[in-house]
Write a protein that holds these residues in place. Sequence first.
Motif, PDB file in Angstrom:
ATOM      1  N   ALA A   1      18.421  -5.258 -11.276  1.00 10.22           N
ATOM      2  CA  ALA A   1      18.276  -4.803 -12.512  1.00 10.22           C
ATOM      3  C   ALA A   1      19.361  -3.145 -12.462  1.00 10.22           C
ATOM      4  O   ALA A   1      18.881  -2.261 -13.861  1.00 10.22           O
ATOM      5  N   GLU A   2      19.423  -3.153 -11.487  1.00 14.57           N
ATOM      6  CA  GLU A   2      20.489  -1.746 -12.199  1.00 14.57           C
ATOM      7  C   GLU A   2      21.444  -1.754 -12.575  1.00 14.57           C
ATOM      8  O   GLU A   2      21.964  -1.171 -13.782  1.00 14.57           O
ATOM      9  N   ASP A   3      22.218  -3.517 -13.130  1.00 11.59           N
ATOM     10  CA  ASP A   3      22.576  -3.415 -14.133  1.00 11.59           C
ATOM     11  C   ASP A   3      22.073  -3.033 -15.081  1.00 11.59           C
ATOM     12  O   ASP A   3      22.666  -3.470 -16.547  1.00 11.59           O
ATOM     13  N   ILE A   4      21.114  -4.016 -15.710  1.00  7.33           N
ATOM     14  CA  ILE A   4      20.132  -4.212 -16.594  1.00  7.33           C
ATOM     15  C   ILE A   4      19.920  -2.689 -17.277  1.00  7.33           C
ATOM     16  O   ILE A   4      20.702  -2.291 -18.404  1.00  7.33           O
ATOM     17  N   THR A   5      20.132  -1.937 -15.994  1.00  8.49           N
ATOM     18  CA  THR A   5      19.317  -0.490 -16.645  1.00  8.49           C
ATOM     19  C   THR A   5      21.124   0.005 -17.279  1.00  8.49           C
ATOM     20  O   THR A   5      21.001   1.219 -18.177  1.00  8.49           O
ATOM     21  N   GLY A   6      21.919  -0.494 -16.130  1.00  8.86           N
ATOM     22  CA  GLY A   6      23.386   0.523 -16.474  1.00  8.86           C
ATOM     23  C   GLY A   6      23.313  -0.186 -17.801  1.00  8.86           C
ATOM     24  O   GLY A   6      24.135   0.152 -19.246  1.00  8.86           O
ATOM     25  N   ILE A   7      23.639  -0.884 -18.977  1.00 13.55           N
ATOM     26  CA  ILE A   7      23.838  -1.530 -19.867  1.00 13.55           C
ATOM     27  C   ILE A   7      23.066  -1.149 -21.057  1.00 13.55           C
ATOM     28  O   ILE A   7      23.415  -0.758 -21.632  1.00 13.55           O
ATOM     29  N   VAL A   8      22.452  -0.491 -20.244  1.00  9.89           N
ATOM     30  CA  VAL A   8      21.220  -0.183 -21.728  1.00  9.89           C
ATOM     31  C   VAL A   8      21.247   1.058 -21.779  1.00  9.89           C
ATOM     32  O   VAL A   8      21.575   1.698 -23.033  1.00  9.89           O
ATOM     33  N   THR A   9      21.634   2.009 -20.630  1.00  9.67           N
ATOM     34  CA  THR A   9      22.037   3.642 -20.962  1.00  9.67           C
ATOM     35  C   THR A   9      23.442   3.399 -21.350  1.00  9.67           C
ATOM     36  O   THR A   9      23.553   4.347 -22.622  1.00  9.67           O
ATOM     37  N   LEU A  10      24.636   2.196 -21.147  1.00 10.85           N
ATOM     38  CA  LEU A  10      26.229   2.351 -21.913  1.00 10.85           C
ATOM     39  C   LEU A  10      25.189   2.285 -23.354  1.00 10.85           C
ATOM     40  O   LEU A  10      26.152   3.044 -24.666  1.00 10.85           O
ATOM     41  N   THR A  11      24.228   1.383 -23.294  1.00 14.16           N
ATOM     42  CA  THR A  11      24.318   0.903 -25.085  1.00 14.16           C
ATOM     43  C   THR A  11      23.837   2.257 -25.959  1.00 14.16           C
ATOM     44  O   THR A  11      24.165   2.431 -27.019  1.00 14.16           O
ATOM     45  N   VAL A  12      23.640   2.704 -25.591  1.00 16.17           N
ATOM     46  CA  VAL A  12      22.128   3.287 -26.081  1.00 16.17           C
ATOM     47  C   VAL A  12      23.464   4.617 -26.196  1.00 16.17           C
ATOM     48  O   VAL A  12      23.349   5.495 -26.923  1.00 16.17           O
ATOM     49  N   LEU A  13      24.144   5.293 -24.984  1.00  7.78           N
ATOM     50  CA  LEU A  13      25.324   6.101 -24.923  1.00  7.78           C
ATOM     51  C   LEU A  13      26.375   5.984 -26.215  1.00  7.78           C
ATOM     52  O   LEU A  13      26.488   6.811 -27.371  1.00  7.78           O
ATOM     53  N   TYR A  14      26.546   4.672 -26.447  1.00  7.87           N
ATOM     54  CA  TYR A  14      26.903   4.248 -27.443  1.00  7.87           C
ATOM     55  C   TYR A  14      27.007   4.244 -28.770  1.00  7.87           C
ATOM     56  O   TYR A  14      27.061   4.544 -30.120  1.00  7.87           O
ATOM     57  N   PHE A  15      25.633   4.029 -28.940  1.00  6.04           N
ATOM     58  CA  PHE A  15      25.038   3.821 -30.202  1.00  6.04           C
ATOM     59  C   PHE A  15      24.536   5.778 -30.878  1.00  6.04           C
ATOM     60  O   PHE A  15      24.566   5.492 -31.976  1.00  6.04           O
ATOM     61  N   ILE A  16      24.774   6.533 -30.269  1.00  7.58           N
ATOM     62  CA  ILE A  16      24.331   7.689 -30.203  1.00  7.58           C
ATOM     63  C   ILE A  16      25.817   8.153 -31.256  1.00  7.58           C
ATOM     64  O   ILE A  16      25.524   8.727 -32.176  1.00  7.58           O
ATOM     65  N   GLN A  17      26.813   7.625 -30.180  1.00  2.00           N
ATOM     66  CA  GLN A  17      28.192   7.966 -31.280  1.00  2.00           C
ATOM     67  C   GLN A  17      28.450   7.137 -31.811  1.00  2.00           C
ATOM     68  O   GLN A  17      29.289   7.426 -32.890  1.00  2.00           O
TER      69      GLN A  17
ATOM     70  N   LEU B   1      33.056   2.215 -15.445  1.00  3.15           N
ATOM     71  CA  LEU B   1      33.814   1.270 -15.028  1.00  3.15           C
ATOM     72  C   LEU B   1      33.035   1.717 -13.063  1.00  3.15           C
ATOM     73  O   LEU B   1      32.665   0.225 -11.664  1.00  3.15           O
ATOM     74  N   THR B   2      31.904   2.187 -13.251  1.00  2.00           N
ATOM     75  CA  THR B   2      31.170   2.188 -11.537  1.00  2.00           C
ATOM     76  C   THR B   2      29.665   2.081 -11.806  1.00  2.00           C
ATOM     77  O   THR B   2      28.973   1.809 -10.808  1.00  2.00           O
ATOM     78  N   LEU B   3      29.042   2.429 -13.291  1.00  2.30           N
ATOM     79  CA  LEU B   3      27.929   2.390 -13.658  1.00  2.30           C
ATOM     80  C   LEU B   3      27.392   0.796 -13.451  1.00  2.30           C
ATOM     81  O   LEU B   3      26.343   0.138 -13.105  1.00  2.30           O
ATOM     82  N   LEU B   4      28.460  -0.535 -14.090  1.00  2.00           N
ATOM     83  CA  LEU B   4      27.990  -2.047 -13.775  1.00  2.00           C
ATOM     84  C   LEU B   4      28.776  -2.308 -12.579  1.00  2.00           C
ATOM     85  O   LEU B   4      29.988  -1.679 -12.071  1.00  2.00           O
ATOM     86  N   SER B   5      28.354  -3.412 -11.845  1.00  2.00           N
ATOM     87  CA  SER B   5      28.607  -3.792 -10.827  1.00  2.00           C
ATOM     88  C   SER B   5      29.723  -4.678 -11.314  1.00  2.00           C
ATOM     89  O   SER B   5      30.391  -4.888 -12.339  1.00  2.00           O
ATOM     90  N   HIS B   6      30.501  -5.072 -10.069  1.00  2.00           N
ATOM     91  CA  HIS B   6      32.002  -6.104 -10.249  1.00  2.00           C
ATOM     92  C   HIS B   6      31.730  -6.961 -11.227  1.00  2.00           C
ATOM     93  O   HIS B   6      33.332  -7.074 -12.485  1.00  2.00           O
ATOM     94  N   ASP B   7      30.895  -7.757 -10.301  1.00  2.00           N
ATOM     95  CA  ASP B   7      30.745  -8.593 -11.224  1.00  2.00           C
ATOM     96  C   ASP B   7      30.471  -8.911 -13.305  1.00  2.00           C
ATOM     97  O   ASP B   7      30.479  -9.180 -13.882  1.00  2.00           O
ATOM     98  N   ASN B   8      29.450  -7.991 -13.419  1.00  2.00           N
ATOM     99  CA  ASN B   8      29.364  -7.174 -14.859  1.00  2.00           C
ATOM    100  C   ASN B   8      30.267  -6.367 -15.196  1.00  2.00           C
ATOM    101  O   ASN B   8      29.458  -5.498 -16.978  1.00  2.00           O
ATOM    102  N   VAL B   9      31.455  -6.210 -15.219  1.00  2.00           N
ATOM    103  CA  VAL B   9      31.932  -5.135 -15.501  1.00  2.00           C
ATOM    104  C   VAL B   9      32.181  -4.876 -17.071  1.00  2.00           C
ATOM    105  O   VAL B   9      32.543  -4.058 -17.765  1.00  2.00           O
ATOM    106  N   GLY B  10      33.023  -6.536 -17.099  1.00  2.00           N
ATOM    107  CA  GLY B  10      33.152  -6.666 -18.033  1.00  2.00           C
ATOM    108  C   GLY B  10      31.907  -6.529 -19.641  1.00  2.00           C
ATOM    109  O   GLY B  10      32.399  -6.203 -20.784  1.00  2.00           O
ATOM    110  N   TYR B  11      31.034  -6.346 -19.593  1.00  2.00           N
ATOM    111  CA  TYR B  11      29.434  -5.843 -20.299  1.00  2.00           C
ATOM    112  C   TYR B  11      29.554  -4.687 -20.757  1.00  2.00           C
ATOM    113  O   TYR B  11      29.802  -4.627 -21.822  1.00  2.00           O
TER     114      TYR B  11
END
Length: 462
Positions: free
Chosen positions: A3-19, A132-142
């Motif tokens: 769940a932490e990775d899912i919320t991290g992906i959502v957070t990153l996507t929204v921040l990039y969306f604003i940019q 790099l820290t918001l996503l786990s090592h296995d999912n940082v590629g997202y």
Amino acid sequence: MHAEDITGIVTLTVLYFIQGILLGLPLGSLPVLILGAGADYQDISLLTFSSIFFSLKFLWASVLDTHFIASIGKRKTYILPCNYITGALLLYIAYQIDAWFAQGSFFVMTVLFYIILFLAATADIATDGWALTLLSHDNVGYQSTCQSAGQFIGWFISQFILIQLSSVEWCNSYIFSTPRDVPLVTVAGYMKFFGYFTLIVTVLVQFFKKETNPEHREEATILEIFKLLKAFTKVPYLRLLCIVLLTWKIGFSPVDAGGSLELIRKGFPKEWWATIGIILAPVQVLIAVVTGHFVVRKIEWSIFILMYIIRLIGVAVVSLTVFSFDGPEEASGIYFWVFLYALIYNVSSNMEMVCLGAFFARICDPSIGGTFITAMNSMTNVGKVVFQPISLSLIGLFGFKSMAILGFIFQAVYLIFGRGRIVNMQYLEKKYWKPYPDSPDRVNIPLLDLRSKQSGESKTSP
């Protein structure tokens, strides 16, 4: 996926969306909209030049990595204030923009967008690092997926959707059942919505998304960047590569920056132009997949030159179209040619960038990989960001026709005299791209020997 990775992906996507929303305004819709409100090409060139901060952000990236408030978070130290100020400035613009349009005066708005895009570039640096820290090592590629998707969607909405939804004519034709005098979305309403949206997202990030400060690690400093750039000048092939990156778009700039604006100024419906952009959006998604099949064969510059030639043909087509276009009554007759140019531009420019990225990754020294690719990408972006505003200013002084013809001649001469050396770069082994004298296996041969060396080495290049 946790769940932490899912919320991290959502957070990153929204921040990039604003940019993406912020970039799409001065680079997409606003130049078209202010052109119809009395702005000239000098006004537009100043506005579009505000994107320069995204090309130069490496200059202050190291500051963000070394100076922060630990209690707030290494990345949130910059994301929070940048986005709070950005949201407030968007709200201020929302309450003033109607008056600016009525007066035909856009200097204050332009200054504010310089501030906004500087803040957005700074937030982009911090967001990249936070991934790099918001996503786990296995999912940082997202992270790259979040960035590409978020920024593209935001840019797409500001670039094309705003133009259509802010048009009374388009809304009356396709949305409203009965004609109205006000569009579905006004520019002021759009600014106000995303001003509040940015503020709300920032509040949620501040209070509901915790940040774990990473352990200290070495980052590329501005001095290291300049040291690397200086080293480039001493290696023949790196020097040639830098020259190509900074100059290959010069002749394309008049048409790239001014072609659509000149058509719209003459009466081509801006809504039609936006519709073409919407239709071609899926093409951009497919480019990376299609091009990837070829770049793995290590023929990046051969593909690049092919796209260059196709793009040059597109420039000739749209230039002749603009020259012959006399008014709105002829718009339907040139729609096919405008669409054809937009298709050529989207395919060729995106494939060129994919080829460049693949080539950078292939030749870079792993010991300075991040710094090397940052320097290469910065030079690529600077070549575009600098020459397009200059071209708009020159169009304002000498006219579109003169600048388009000069640009075409420049690109044709560039192709004739530069094609051989440019294509041959793809055959050189990595040892010829080492920037530092003490790099292992560094080989430094004169540029004039390129053709003779290439003929023997291309057979053994991996």
